[in-house]
Every structure is written in C-alpha cells, then in structure tokens.
Write an enzyme that holds these catalytic residues in place. Structure first.
Site, PDB file in Angstrom:
ATOM      1  N   HIS A 191      -1.669   1.066   7.558  1.00 13.88           N
ATOM      2  CA  HIS A 191      -2.174   0.994   6.187  1.00 13.88           C
ATOM      3  C   HIS A 191      -2.210   2.396   5.594  1.00 13.88           C
ATOM      4  O   HIS A 191      -2.587   3.352   6.257  1.00 13.88           O
ATOM      5  CB  HIS A 191      -3.574   0.371   6.188  1.00 13.88           C
ATOM      6  CG  HIS A 191      -4.140   0.205   4.817  1.00 13.88           C
ATOM      7  ND1 HIS A 191      -3.483  -0.508   3.821  1.00 13.88           N
ATOM      8  CD2 HIS A 191      -5.296   0.650   4.250  1.00 13.88           C
ATOM      9  CE1 HIS A 191      -4.216  -0.491   2.716  1.00 13.88           C
ATOM     10  NE2 HIS A 191      -5.323   0.209   2.947  1.00 13.88           N
ATOM     11  N   CYS A 198       0.830  -1.214   0.000  1.00 11.76           N
ATOM     12  CA  CYS A 198       0.000   0.000   0.000  1.00 11.76           C
ATOM     13  C   CYS A 198       0.863   1.263   0.000  1.00 11.76           C
ATOM     14  O   CYS A 198       0.482   2.276  -0.555  1.00 11.76           O
ATOM     15  CB  CYS A 198      -0.981  -0.004   1.167  1.00 11.76           C
ATOM     16  SG  CYS A 198      -0.223  -0.166   2.782  1.00 11.76           S
TER      17      CYS A 198
END
Ligand SMILES: [Zn+2]
Length: 471
Positions: free
Chosen positions: A419, A159
């Site tokens: 994240h 990510c």
C-alpha cells in the site's frame, strides 16, 4: 385464500410501519459492525447490493433527519438496512426516497450541504436548527478550506496513482503554471486530453471545497494512453510518475508548437522540447570515462528525471547521503562491460566517474527497494539535502547545498500486495499532511522521517504560496 391474503397484507403493513419507524427514529449512520456481517447470506452473495443499500440509507438519513426530528430513538444502521432490504424483497412498491446526488465530499459535508439547501423551505421552528447547521457548515468549510489538501478516492488498487497525483499536486511551480489562465487557454486549443484532465483535477484539489475527490477521469484517460496501467493491479508509483510526467510533457509540447504556429512572434522562448515539466524536473548527469590502458579520457552527458538510488545491502540503517554516495561512486567496468577506447581501438577496462552536471529544480529520488525481495533498509533523510558533494566541477554552486523536502511516498507491504501513502508539505498552510487515499490528516514534521520511504521529492527552493487565480 382471503385469510392468507389479508395475513400477507397485515405482515406487509407491519413491516411497513416497522420500516417507517426505523426511518423516522434512525439518528445517524454508524460504521457497519463487522460482527453483524458474519454469517449473513446477503453479504456473502450480494456485497454490491449491501453497499448500495448502505449508500441509500445514508442518503435516506440525510433527508429524514431534515424532515422529521425529535423522536430521538437510536436505530442501528445495519438493522435499518436489513429492514429496508427485507421490505424491498417482499414489496417492490415501497418507495425509496429520492436520493440526493452523493458527491465525493464527506458524509458530513453532504449532510450539511443538504441542510443549507433545505433551509429556505423549513418552518420557523426548524429555522433555528437549520441556522445552527449552517454555522457548523461554515465551521466545517473553514476547517476543510485548505487549498491543495484533498484526499483521493481509491478506485480499486489505485493508491499508486493517488500518491503520484498528490506529489504533483503539492509541486507548487507546476500547479502555478498549469492553473495559469494562458496555459489553460492553450490547452483548450490543442487536443491534450491528459493535460486537460490533469489540470481539471488540480483545480478541484486547489480550488474545490471538498476534503476528497475521485480522480476517475484521470485514471480513465491515463489507462487509454498507457495501457499498462489499464487494470486493477498494484503498480509501481515511480514508474507511473515517470510515465505521467512524460505524457504531460508531450501534451504541453503540442500546446507549445500549436501556439507557436498560431502566434509565432509571441513565442520565441518556446523551444521545441521545452516545457514546464522539463524545466522543473530535468537534470543532467556527466560521465567521465578513463581507459585504464592508455589513460584516454572521454566525456558524455545524459538527461534524467528520476535518480534511482541503490541501497547499501547488509545493513539495516543508512542515510540518503549513503545512497547518493553509492550512486555517484567511481566504478570500474570489466569483463563484458568494458568500453571501446577510441585511442586503443579496443575494448578496455574503464573507470567511470559520474557527477551531477545540472541538478534539476525539482529532484526526484527513488530508492531501489525491489531486489528480488523488498529491501526494508531504514533509509534516513532530513528536511534538507546537500547535493554539493556530487556536483561536477562545472556545476559547483552554493545554491545546490540546500534542497528542501516537500513530499515523500511511502510503501508498506510486499511488491504485489502493498500500500502506498504520501506525505506532502502544503505550501500555503506550511504544514505536512498524510494522504492515505481519501483519508487526510495533518502530521508533525517528525512523522515525515518514515522508514517506509520509497520516493523523496526535493525542491531547490522552498515553495511559497502559489499564485493561482481564485485562490
Ligand atoms: Zn585506451
């Protein structure tokens, strides 16, 4: 013997007919229900096989719905997969339908693309249905036909890479330059592996028709050039962005010099160290130092690509202006930090004044949230940023009073277990999108003001629709 054999045969036939009924009756893939997974041996030991089987099933469904319609019976995907798995386990001769290549576009697009491919072979009764499919395919394509809006598949903790690529993809002047035919020709002549792969990815993101794609080639080339990113660990997006811009800059320098060697008369503007990357992202800081003993002043300058801003501690909320003020705050160097004064000839306590000498066209701001623990201070920011309070006396210019926000990198979670998502403004559509790996959704402007902001990207001028051939 024979009875066992025939019994086995009958069981096998039953299973085959059961499998076929599942294949024919199954009307659509369902998300794998987690409750079905619990306690299943196959999931515990063979998750890879399980996933593969689901992929097979989705593809099988694509074919079967086209070939046999009308049964209307609902078949659960998990049940279907289990049946197929058990059948394969007892009889490896069961034919698994030839699979259409699963590409990176969404399931629905795969289905519709196949529908339109099959249209030419369908009977007249199926023609109507196929035409309906074609119409919805057109509708879907219209819906997804948003240049520069393309999710990126996560290839294992990637990510951090995806958000950086999204930010660069929405940097219109960079995209415009890199997708220019001349640039591409020059890149092809030089051996610029990363730049070439990056340009191909940009092309897919801007000119492709898929709602998402897989940046596997970019990841692989990046890993070979920058070994520190050659793993599946979570990395720092800001660090990667810097490395990536440097790599791109080095590649483009090669292009520039090789072009200059080839056609020197046409490349007078091609300065040795000047590329689109430095042109857009490079700014300059000015330092004024003052000896506290003899008042001697000295000046120095330093180029920068990212401004790493400190966050005021002991407060839960501040603004980006507060962080900038802290960065440009007057500091006094004492103790071991004292600077050598050329007049006194000794290390003296020194006052340092930092100012912005040349603001870059694209301003990259990084919030220093990692301070042993993550600083979760809510740093407020708005769509416009005024840099004039931080300009040096020589740089005073009204054009720096209104930088336009066009991308935000958010980080949630902890340092090693977080994240990243990106919010990027799409210039042609003039709307914001949230990119969570391959998941893309349009968002309201107010959503952009996120308390999880980690990086902010501003442009000196608002972006217009890019001039790209084929757009
Ligand atoms: Zn001095």
């Amino acid at each position: 013997m024979s009875s066992t054999s025939s019994q086995h045969k009958r069981t096998s036939e039953d299973s085959t007919s059961q499998l076929l009924s599942h294949l024919q009756g199954w009307t659509g893939p369902a998300l794998l229900p987690l409750s079905d997974l619990k306690g299943s041996v196959i999931d515990v030991f063979l998750p890879g096989l399980w996933v593969t089987l689901h992929v097979i099933c989705i593809n099988t469904f694509v074919l079967r719905t086209l070939q046999s319609r009308g049964s209307g019976r609902q078949v659960n995907l998990t049940e279907f997969t289990r049946t197929l798995a058990s059948q394969l386990a007892v009889d490896s001769s069961v034919a698994v339908p030839v699979l259409p290549q699963l590409n990176s576009c969404s399931y629905q697009e795969t289905r519709l693309a196949n529908a339109s491919k099959q249209r030419t072979n369908t009977s007249s009764s199926a023609q109507v249905m196929a035409n309906d499919k074609h119409i919805s395919a057109v509708k879907l394509q219209t819906r997804w036909n948003r240049p520069g809006v393309c999710g990126l598949d996560n290839s294992g903790n990637s990510c951090y890479l995806n958000v950086v690529l999204q930010c660069l993809c929405s940097t219109v002047p960079l995209v415009e330059h890199l997708l220019n035919q001349d640039t591409r020709r020059d890149l092809a002549k030089s051996k610029c592996r990363f730049a070439e792969v990056f340009v191909r990815l940009l092309e897919e993101m801007w000119l492709g028709r898929s709602s998402s794609c897989a940046p596997l080639e970019a990841r692989s080339v990046l890993s070979s050039i920058l070994p520190q990113f050659n793993n599946y660990c979570q990395q720092d997006a800001q660090e990667l962005l810097l490395f990536l811009l440097n790599t791109l800059h080095d590649d483009l320098k090669k292009t520039c010099s090789s072009t200059r060697q080839l056609r020197p008369e046409q490349n007078r503007n091609c300065a040795a160290d000047f590329t689109i990357v430095s042109h857009l992202f490079e700014g300059q800081l000015s330092y004024k130092t003052l000896c506290m003993h003899c008042d001697h002043q000295a000046h120095s300058k330093q180029a920068f690509t990212v401004l790493s801003l400190p966050i005021p501690t002991d407060i839960i909320k501040c603004s980006i202006q507060d962080c900038l003020s802290l960065f440009f705050e007057q500091t006094i160097l004492t103790g071991g930090e004292q600077m050598l004064c050329s007049v006194c000839g000794l290390r003296r306590e020194t006052v340092v004044l930092t100012s912005l000498d040349k603001p870059p066209e694209i301003l990259l701001l990084h919030l220093k949230r990692w301070n042993q623990v993550k600083l979760r201070t809510n740093v407020g920011f708005s769509m416009k940023l005024d840099l004039t309070p931080f300009l040096s006396s020589s740089a005073q210019n009204a054009s720096y009073s209104s930088y336009h926000l066009y991308a935000v990198v958010n980080h949630t979670g902890h340092l090693n277990m977080g994240h990243y998502t990106a919010l990027c403004h799409n210039a042609p559509a003039q709307v914001w999108h949230c990119f969570d790996d391959s998941i893309v959704r349009e968002v309201q402007d107010r959503v952009v003001q996120s308390p999880n902001a980690y990086m902010l990207l501003y442009s000196c001028k608002p972006f217009q629709k890019p001039k790209i051939q084929g757009l």
